[in-house]
Every structure is written in structure tokens, then in C-alpha cells.
Design a protein around this motif. Structure first.
Motif, PDB file in Angstrom:
ATOM      1  N   ASN A  88       0.845  -1.191   0.000  1.00 49.62           N
ATOM      2  CA  ASN A  88       0.000   0.000   0.000  1.00 49.62           C
ATOM      3  C   ASN A  88       0.884   1.247   0.000  1.00 49.62           C
ATOM      4  OD1 ASN A  88      -2.441   1.372   0.066  1.00 49.62           O
ATOM      5  ND2 ASN A  88      -2.461   1.485   2.283  1.00 49.62           N
ATOM      6  N   THR A  89       1.902   1.228  -0.855  1.00 51.71           N
ATOM      7  CA  THR A  89       2.878   2.310  -0.946  1.00 51.71           C
ATOM      8  C   THR A  89       3.112   2.630  -2.417  1.00 51.71           C
ATOM      9  OG1 THR A  89       4.698   0.739  -0.977  1.00 51.71           O
ATOM     10  CG2 THR A  89       4.050   1.593   1.183  1.00 51.71           C
ATOM     11  N   LYS A  90       3.882   3.621  -2.689  1.00 50.34           N
ATOM     12  CA  LYS A  90       4.185   4.024  -4.067  1.00 50.34           C
ATOM     13  C   LYS A  90       5.438   3.304  -4.570  1.00 50.34           C
ATOM     14  CE  LYS A  90       1.072   7.364  -4.364  1.00 50.34           C
ATOM     15  NZ  LYS A  90      -0.246   6.936  -4.541  1.00 50.34           N
ATOM     16  N   GLY A  91       5.367   1.996  -4.756  1.00 51.29           N
ATOM     17  CA  GLY A  91       6.476   1.243  -5.301  1.00 51.29           C
ATOM     18  C   GLY A  91       7.623   0.991  -4.338  1.00 51.29           C
ATOM     19  N   VAL A  92       7.418   1.264  -3.064  1.00 54.46           N
ATOM     20  CA  VAL A  92       8.458   1.071  -2.063  1.00 54.46           C
ATOM     21  C   VAL A  92       8.043  -0.070  -1.141  1.00 54.46           C
ATOM     22  CG1 VAL A  92       9.686   2.163  -0.144  1.00 54.46           C
ATOM     23  CG2 VAL A  92       9.055   3.519  -2.138  1.00 54.46           C
ATOM     24  N   LEU A  93       8.985  -0.938  -0.861  1.00 53.27           N
ATOM     25  CA  LEU A  93       8.712  -2.044   0.052  1.00 53.27           C
ATOM     26  C   LEU A  93       8.600  -1.523   1.467  1.00 53.27           C
ATOM     27  CD1 LEU A  93       8.657  -5.063   0.918  1.00 53.27           C
ATOM     28  CD2 LEU A  93      11.144  -4.947   0.993  1.00 53.27           C
ATOM     29  N   GLU A  94       7.499  -1.829   2.098  1.00 55.62           N
ATOM     30  CA  GLU A  94       7.374  -1.572   3.531  1.00 55.62           C
ATOM     31  C   GLU A  94       7.311  -2.934   4.195  1.00 55.62           C
ATOM     32  OE1 GLU A  94       4.649   0.642   6.894  1.00 55.62           O
ATOM     33  OE2 GLU A  94       3.749   0.197   4.959  1.00 55.62           O
ATOM     34  N   MET A  95       8.353  -3.268   4.912  1.00 57.60           N
ATOM     35  CA  MET A  95       8.396  -4.531   5.623  1.00 57.60           C
ATOM     36  C   MET A  95       8.732  -4.200   7.069  1.00 57.60           C
ATOM     37  SD  MET A  95      10.414  -8.112   4.823  1.00 57.60           S
ATOM     38  CE  MET A  95      11.967  -7.334   4.464  1.00 57.60           C
ATOM     39  N   ARG A  96       7.879  -4.659   7.970  1.00 53.47           N
ATOM     40  CA  ARG A  96       8.059  -4.354   9.387  1.00 53.47           C
ATOM     41  C   ARG A  96       8.057  -5.651  10.180  1.00 53.47           C
ATOM     42  NH1 ARG A  96       3.918   0.545  10.360  1.00 53.47           N
ATOM     43  NH2 ARG A  96       4.929   0.607  12.406  1.00 53.47           N
ATOM     44  N   ALA A  97       8.791  -5.635  11.288  1.00 51.76           N
ATOM     45  CA  ALA A  97       8.946  -6.821  12.135  1.00 51.76           C
ATOM     46  C   ALA A  97       8.189  -6.631  13.439  1.00 51.76           C
ATOM     47  CB  ALA A  97      10.430  -7.057  12.420  1.00 51.76           C
ATOM     48  N   TRP A  98       7.512  -7.676  13.854  1.00 52.84           N
ATOM     49  CA  TRP A  98       6.691  -7.626  15.063  1.00 52.84           C
ATOM     50  C   TRP A  98       6.875  -8.887  15.887  1.00 52.84           C
ATOM     51  CZ3 TRP A  98       3.838  -3.206  15.742  1.00 52.84           C
ATOM     52  CH2 TRP A  98       3.688  -2.389  14.624  1.00 52.84           C
ATOM     53  N   GLU A  99       6.757  -8.727  17.188  1.00 51.68           N
ATOM     54  CA  GLU A  99       6.710  -9.853  18.112  1.00 51.68           C
ATOM     55  C   GLU A  99       5.530  -9.636  19.048  1.00 51.68           C
ATOM     56  OE1 GLU A  99      11.167 -11.447  18.719  1.00 51.68           O
ATOM     57  OE2 GLU A  99      10.757  -9.527  19.675  1.00 51.68           O
ATOM     58  N   LEU A 100       5.020 -10.708  19.573  1.00 48.88           N
ATOM     59  CA  LEU A 100       3.928 -10.632  20.528  1.00 48.88           C
ATOM     60  C   LEU A 100       4.527 -10.750  21.922  1.00 48.88           C
ATOM     61  CD1 LEU A 100       0.849 -10.407  20.404  1.00 48.88           C
ATOM     62  CD2 LEU A 100       0.737 -12.888  20.547  1.00 48.88           C
ATOM     63  N   GLU A 101       4.312  -9.721  22.747  1.00 45.75           N
ATOM     64  CA  GLU A 101       4.809  -9.727  24.115  1.00 45.75           C
ATOM     65  C   GLU A 101       3.650  -9.413  25.057  1.00 45.75           C
ATOM     66  OE1 GLU A 101       8.156  -7.107  24.572  1.00 45.75           O
ATOM     67  OE2 GLU A 101       9.318  -8.148  23.039  1.00 45.75           O
ATOM     68  N   SER A 102       3.361 -10.345  25.937  1.00 50.03           N
ATOM     69  CA  SER A 102       2.243 -10.210  26.883  1.00 50.03           C
ATOM     70  C   SER A 102       0.939  -9.913  26.155  1.00 50.03           C
ATOM     71  CB  SER A 102       2.542  -9.115  27.907  1.00 50.03           C
ATOM     72  OG  SER A 102       3.720  -9.406  28.616  1.00 50.03           O
ATOM     73  N   GLY A 103       0.762 -10.546  25.004  1.00 52.44           N
ATOM     74  CA  GLY A 103      -0.473 -10.393  24.244  1.00 52.44           C
ATOM     75  C   GLY A 103      -0.563  -9.130  23.404  1.00 52.44           C
ATOM     76  N   LEU A 104       0.494  -8.310  23.392  1.00 57.88           N
ATOM     77  CA  LEU A 104       0.471  -7.064  22.625  1.00 57.88           C
ATOM     78  C   LEU A 104       1.538  -7.072  21.540  1.00 57.88           C
ATOM     79  CD1 LEU A 104       0.168  -4.568  25.605  1.00 57.88           C
ATOM     80  CD2 LEU A 104      -1.663  -5.310  24.071  1.00 57.88           C
ATOM     81  N   PRO A 105       1.227  -6.517  20.349  1.00 53.42           N
ATOM     82  CA  PRO A 105       2.231  -6.436  19.297  1.00 53.42           C
ATOM     83  C   PRO A 105       3.295  -5.394  19.631  1.00 53.42           C
ATOM     84  CG  PRO A 105       0.081  -5.645  18.513  1.00 53.42           C
ATOM     85  CD  PRO A 105      -0.075  -6.027  19.936  1.00 53.42           C
ATOM     86  N   VAL A 106       4.559  -5.788  19.486  1.00 47.06           N
ATOM     87  CA  VAL A 106       5.685  -4.898  19.734  1.00 47.06           C
ATOM     88  C   VAL A 106       6.535  -4.890  18.467  1.00 47.06           C
ATOM     89  CG1 VAL A 106       7.764  -4.513  21.107  1.00 47.06           C
ATOM     90  CG2 VAL A 106       5.675  -5.384  22.204  1.00 47.06           C
ATOM     91  N   GLU A 107       6.806  -3.684  17.938  1.00 48.89           N
ATOM     92  CA  GLU A 107       7.590  -3.587  16.714  1.00 48.89           C
ATOM     93  C   GLU A 107       9.081  -3.666  17.023  1.00 48.89           C
ATOM     94  OE1 GLU A 107       7.865  -1.112  12.554  1.00 48.89           O
ATOM     95  OE2 GLU A 107       6.797  -0.205  14.236  1.00 48.89           O
ATOM     96  N   ARG A 108       9.799  -4.375  16.186  1.00 48.47           N
ATOM     97  CA  ARG A 108      11.258  -4.449  16.244  1.00 48.47           C
ATOM     98  C   ARG A 108      11.837  -3.631  15.102  1.00 48.47           C
ATOM     99  NH1 ARG A 108      13.717  -9.179  18.110  1.00 48.47           N
ATOM    100  NH2 ARG A 108      15.587  -7.956  17.767  1.00 48.47           N
ATOM    101  N   VAL A 109      13.021  -3.088  15.299  1.00 53.25           N
ATOM    102  CA  VAL A 109      13.689  -2.316  14.247  1.00 53.25           C
ATOM    103  C   VAL A 109      14.248  -3.296  13.220  1.00 53.25           C
ATOM    104  CG1 VAL A 109      15.572  -0.739  13.719  1.00 53.25           C
ATOM    105  CG2 VAL A 109      14.254  -0.447  15.830  1.00 53.25           C
ATOM    106  N   LEU A 110      13.862  -3.090  11.969  1.00 50.79           N
ATOM    107  CA  LEU A 110      14.274  -3.951  10.869  1.00 50.79           C
ATOM    108  C   LEU A 110      15.031  -3.096   9.860  1.00 50.79           C
ATOM    109  CD1 LEU A 110      13.889  -6.841   9.625  1.00 50.79           C
ATOM    110  CD2 LEU A 110      11.902  -5.911   8.457  1.00 50.79           C
ATOM    111  N   ARG A 111      16.234  -3.532   9.519  1.00 54.26           N
ATOM    112  CA  ARG A 111      17.054  -2.793   8.547  1.00 54.26           C
ATOM    113  C   ARG A 111      17.495  -3.720   7.429  1.00 54.26           C
ATOM    114  NH1 ARG A 111      21.983  -0.369  10.170  1.00 54.26           N
ATOM    115  NH2 ARG A 111      22.332  -2.106  11.543  1.00 54.26           N
ATOM    116  N   VAL A 112      17.550  -3.161   6.223  1.00 51.73           N
ATOM    117  CA  VAL A 112      18.055  -3.892   5.065  1.00 51.73           C
ATOM    118  C   VAL A 112      19.533  -3.549   4.938  1.00 51.73           C
ATOM    119  CG1 VAL A 112      17.889  -4.175   2.571  1.00 51.73           C
ATOM    120  CG2 VAL A 112      15.804  -3.881   3.928  1.00 51.73           C
TER     121      VAL A 112
END
Length: 114
Positions: A88-112
Motif C-alpha cells: 500500500n505504498t508508491k512502489g516502495v517495500l514496507e516490511m516491518r517486524a513484530w513480536e507478541l509480548e504479553s499479548g500485545l504487538p511490539v515492533e522491532r527495528v528492521l534494517r536492510v
């Protein structure tokens, strides 16, 4: 604090390509690591739960062709890294990393990396 997650550029390009050619359908798959680094992406339909002896599961991956790369808590699995790709972007990859901690989504920093 969790260290940044690094994904090789070649692998990120492969994942984007698979997500783009599957449009408007989402993809689902697995990222395996070799030698402690993410190295291989396999689509879920092709993978069938098999991998080489020198590969370990690194992350579960899926794409959201028309929405952001933000999962609902019920989409995440405890104890595993989850990668979400958005087209859902203008030709750019958006890839994000997530983990579930205590039932809540927590984002991790992801770098290429190169």
C-alpha cells in the motif's frame, strides 16, 4: 533492548518480488536463517514445512496488499518473529517486524543491509 534485525538486500528484494507478482492476493511464507542470518524465503504453499538441515526458522511472513504493514494482535504468534509486508505504498517495500509480548504487538527495528 533488542538489537536491530538485519535482512540482506537480496532477500528483501526477493520478498518484495513475490508480494508484487501475487497482487492482489497476499502471500504467506517463512524466512529461514543460515549461520545465524536470514537467508531464504519460501512461500507457504511451496514450503510445506520442509527446510534444509542447515536452516532454522527465523520468521513468519505475510503481505497486506492494500493495508499498512501493521498486524492485529490475533495475527501474531507468540515466540516467533513476524514480518509484515505492505504494498500500500508508491512502489516502495514496507516490511516491518513484530513480536507478541504479553499479548500485545511490539515492533522491532528492521534494517536492510547490503
Amino acid at each position: 533492548m533488542n538489537p536491530d534485525l538485519l535482512v540482506p538486500r537480496r532477500l528483501a528484494i526477493q520478498i518484495l518480488h513475490e508480494a508484487q507478482i501475487a497482487q492482489p492476493n497476499p502471500i504467506h511464507g517463512w524466512v529461514y536463517e543460515r549461520g545465524g542470518r536470514p537467508a531464504v524465503f519460501r512461500l507457504a504453499a511451496a514450503d510445506m514445512g520442509t527446510h534444509r538441515a542447515d536452516e532454522d526458522l527465523w520468521a513468519r511472513l505475510w503481505s497486506n496488499p492494500t493495508s499498512p504493514a501493521v498486524p492485529q494482535a490475533n495475527e501474531l504468534r507468540e515466540g516467533i518473529l513476524n514480518l509484515v509486508v505492505s504494498l500500500n505504498t508508491k512502489g516502495v517495500l514496507e516490511m516491518r517486524a513484530w513480536e507478541l509480548e504479553s499479548g500485545l504487538p511490539v515492533e522491532r527495528v528492521l534494517r536492510v543491509e547490503d
